[in-house]
Design a protein around this motif. Structure first.
Motif, PDB file in Angstrom:
ATOM      1  N   UNK A   1       0.872  -1.045   0.005  1.00  0.00           N
ATOM      2  CA  UNK A   1      -0.089   0.081   0.143  1.00  0.00           C
ATOM      3  C   UNK A   1       0.969   1.324   0.045  1.00  0.00           C
ATOM      4  N   UNK A   2       0.902   2.003  -1.135  1.00  0.00           N
ATOM      5  CA  UNK A   2       1.556   3.279  -1.225  1.00  0.00           C
ATOM      6  C   UNK A   2       0.751   4.168  -0.302  1.00  0.00           C
ATOM      7  N   UNK A   3       1.420   5.167   0.197  1.00  0.00           N
ATOM      8  CA  UNK A   3       0.663   6.177   0.994  1.00  0.00           C
ATOM      9  C   UNK A   3       0.153   7.420   0.058  1.00  0.00           C
ATOM     10  N   UNK A   4       0.736   7.546  -1.112  1.00  0.00           N
ATOM     11  CA  UNK A   4      -0.003   8.412  -2.114  1.00  0.00           C
ATOM     12  C   UNK A   4       0.479   7.673  -3.719  1.00  0.00           C
TER      13      UNK A   4
ATOM     14  N   UNK B   1      10.877  18.601  -2.773  1.00  0.00           N
ATOM     15  CA  UNK B   1       9.701  18.816  -2.197  1.00  0.00           C
ATOM     16  C   UNK B   1       8.521  18.764  -3.288  1.00  0.00           C
ATOM     17  N   UNK B   2       8.601  18.153  -4.167  1.00  0.00           N
ATOM     18  CA  UNK B   2       7.543  18.218  -5.325  1.00  0.00           C
ATOM     19  C   UNK B   2       6.094  17.785  -4.607  1.00  0.00           C
ATOM     20  N   UNK B   3       6.031  16.835  -3.609  1.00  0.00           N
ATOM     21  CA  UNK B   3       4.876  16.206  -3.076  1.00  0.00           C
ATOM     22  C   UNK B   3       4.338  17.304  -2.202  1.00  0.00           C
ATOM     23  N   UNK B   4       5.244  17.956  -1.603  1.00  0.00           N
ATOM     24  CA  UNK B   4       4.631  19.107  -0.645  1.00  0.00           C
ATOM     25  C   UNK B   4       4.127  20.282  -1.626  1.00  0.00           C
ATOM     26  N   UNK B   5       4.819  20.612  -2.433  1.00  0.00           N
ATOM     27  CA  UNK B   5       4.279  21.830  -3.501  1.00  0.00           C
ATOM     28  C   UNK B   5       2.802  21.209  -4.223  1.00  0.00           C
ATOM     29  N   UNK B   6       2.843  19.782  -4.342  1.00  0.00           N
ATOM     30  CA  UNK B   6       1.816  19.265  -4.966  1.00  0.00           C
ATOM     31  C   UNK B   6       0.476  19.635  -4.144  1.00  0.00           C
ATOM     32  N   UNK B   7       0.645  19.008  -2.631  1.00  0.00           N
ATOM     33  CA  UNK B   7      -0.160  18.993  -1.945  1.00  0.00           C
ATOM     34  C   UNK B   7      -1.046  20.522  -1.493  1.00  0.00           C
TER      35      UNK B   7
ATOM     36  N   UNK C   1      -1.351  16.740   3.174  1.00  0.00           N
ATOM     37  CA  UNK C   1      -0.946  15.542   3.302  1.00  0.00           C
ATOM     38  C   UNK C   1       0.004  15.295   4.433  1.00  0.00           C
ATOM     39  N   UNK C   2       0.157  13.939   4.313  1.00  0.00           N
ATOM     40  CA  UNK C   2       0.811  13.320   5.660  1.00  0.00           C
ATOM     41  C   UNK C   2       2.448  13.198   5.348  1.00  0.00           C
ATOM     42  N   UNK C   3       3.248  13.934   5.930  1.00  0.00           N
ATOM     43  CA  UNK C   3       4.717  13.852   5.850  1.00  0.00           C
ATOM     44  C   UNK C   3       5.300  12.860   7.117  1.00  0.00           C
ATOM     45  N   UNK C   4       6.800  13.178   7.299  1.00  0.00           N
ATOM     46  CA  UNK C   4       7.265  12.551   8.219  1.00  0.00           C
ATOM     47  C   UNK C   4       6.920  13.473   9.629  1.00  0.00           C
ATOM     48  N   UNK C   5       7.028  12.841  10.670  1.00  0.00           N
ATOM     49  CA  UNK C   5       6.762  13.507  12.048  1.00  0.00           C
ATOM     50  C   UNK C   5       7.482  14.712  12.236  1.00  0.00           C
ATOM     51  N   UNK C   6       8.684  14.433  11.877  1.00  0.00           N
ATOM     52  CA  UNK C   6       9.539  15.737  12.076  1.00  0.00           C
ATOM     53  C   UNK C   6       8.912  16.973  11.156  1.00  0.00           C
TER      54      UNK C   6
END
Ligand code: FNR
Length: 362
Positions: A16-19, A338-344, A351-356
């Motif tokens: 299962x991929x998270x996105x 940070x492509x995923x962060x920009x896309x979100x 979107x869910x990223x690392x806890x940090x």
């Protein structure tokens, strides 16, 4: 509000991929003797800290002479497992998934694709192999004249793909991608441009696909049944301007059906790379129509689109229009890890990223 497709989880087999964002495999020519290094940990690990769903590690040679350059990564030796496992453990701790591309460069091997001047002895120009040998089959001026593989060598190479897959499983990887694209060995077998054999590995499409199908079976036997395997192909040789047999989308659709039967779960659609005579018109999403055609004509096969997809909205549209199931991004990730962060942000989703990174409320 509906979560954009790009940010919905995606399941194939037990993975299962998270996105639905995939980091395309990208050779970094930063290995020594095939070993994964700190460089690879930081390079691949950073895509995980930035929320990529699936990261595909670069074309990794299944035998030493199958490397593009002396600085390619490899999985021909058990000693190469721990360096890869270290990366897998890190990626998993960030909630991302890791795959690796298993490759053999064939006639495109033993070139200088890295950064240091190396002595002649680092190369193997007299042991560059291909489906068909001789000057006629030299890829280009910077490449070597290949030697034709014997049947015995073909069988050994198929076995090496299987053994490398077993090593990837030992390293804890979530998937492996068989590299059947970009004019490397498997593509060289598939295309009549590069395969003039007259035995069971050449001639008809069935025969030209035989090597690939045997590689798939070897990989499938050596990789856990509950984990998916990917295949990356080129959909065309891009030589429609020449009057000669070549590889094209119709043959790609045909083999997509066969490889699905042989155990490929995910089909990753790229293009080109098999001849210096190719003519490519590249523009945003230029390879998506190939992915779309496979998805339409081979129901049940998970399809990845790739090629100048650089924006979240562009990626989401490909998924919404059901042209592909997953989106791979290469250079976009090098420019913007940070492509995923920009896309979100562009798609207005949390979107869910690392806890940090969550802690930083990005
Ligand atoms: C690549 N590409 C690539 N493809 C592949 O199948 N195996 C590989 O090891 C590599 N190596 C590689 C290195 C670098 C530096 C680049 C830029 C590209 C091709 C890549 O996976 C992708 O298909 C293309 O870059 C097109 O996608 P983008 O970059 O337009 O998103």
């Amino acid at each position: 509000d509906k979560v954009p497709l790009l940010f919905q989880p995606f399941q194939v087999k037990d993975l299962t991929l998270p996105n639905r964002v995939v980091v395309a495999p990208m050779g970094q020519f930063s290995s020594q003797d095939g070993f994964f290094t700190d460089y690879h940990l930081v390079h691949l690990g950073s895509f995980a800290t930035h929320g990529a769903g699936l990261i595909l590690a670069e074309a990794t040679a299944v035998v030493p002479e199958g490397r593009i350059s002396p600085a390619d990564t490899g999985l021909w030796d058990d000693k190469q497992i721990p360096g890869l496992k270290r990366i897998a453990d890190f990626v998993h701790a960030q909630g991302s998934k890791l795959g690796i591309q298993l490759a053999h460069a064939g006639r495109k091997a033993s070139v200088k694709a890295h950064y240091e001047e190396l002595p002649e002895s680092a190369y193997w120009k007299d042991n560059v192999v291909a489906p068909s040998g001789g000057a006629e089959f030299q890829w280009g001026q910077s490449h070597h004249i290949p030697r034709e593989l014997s049947i015995e060598e073909i069988e050994e190479t198929i076995k090496a793909f299987g053994t490398a897959a077993a090593r990837a499983a030992k390293a804890g990887l979530d998937t492996v991608e068989i590299h059947g694209a970009h004019g490397y060995l498997i593509h060289q077998f598939l295309s009549p441009v590069s395969n003039h054999r007259t035995d069971r590995y050449g001639g008809s499409l069935e025969n030209r696909a035989q090597f690939l199908l045997e590689v798939i079976r070897a990989v499938r036997e050596n990789f856990p049944a509950e984990k998916p395997i990917l295949l990356r192909v080129s959909a065309t040789d891009f030589v429609e301007h020449l009057d000669q047999p070549s590889w094209d989308i119709a043959q790609t659709v045909q083999i997509a059906k066969w490889v699905k039967e042989a155990g490929v779960d995910v089909f990753h659609v790229s293009a080109g790379g098999n001849t210096a005579k190719q003519r490519i018109k590249a523009f945003p999403g230029y390879q998506v129509p190939f992915a779309e055609r496979v998805k339409r004509e081979v129901p049940g096969l998970v399809v990845v689109a790739v090629g100048i997809i650089t924006e979240g909205k562009q990626a989401e549209e490909v998924l919404e229009k059901e042209k592909a199931d997953l989106i791979a991004v290469g250079r976009g990730f090098l420019r913007h890890p940070n492509f995923v962060i920009n896309a979100a942000q562009a798609l207005n989703v949390k979107a869910k990223f690392s806890q940090q990174y969550e802690h930083g409320r990005i």
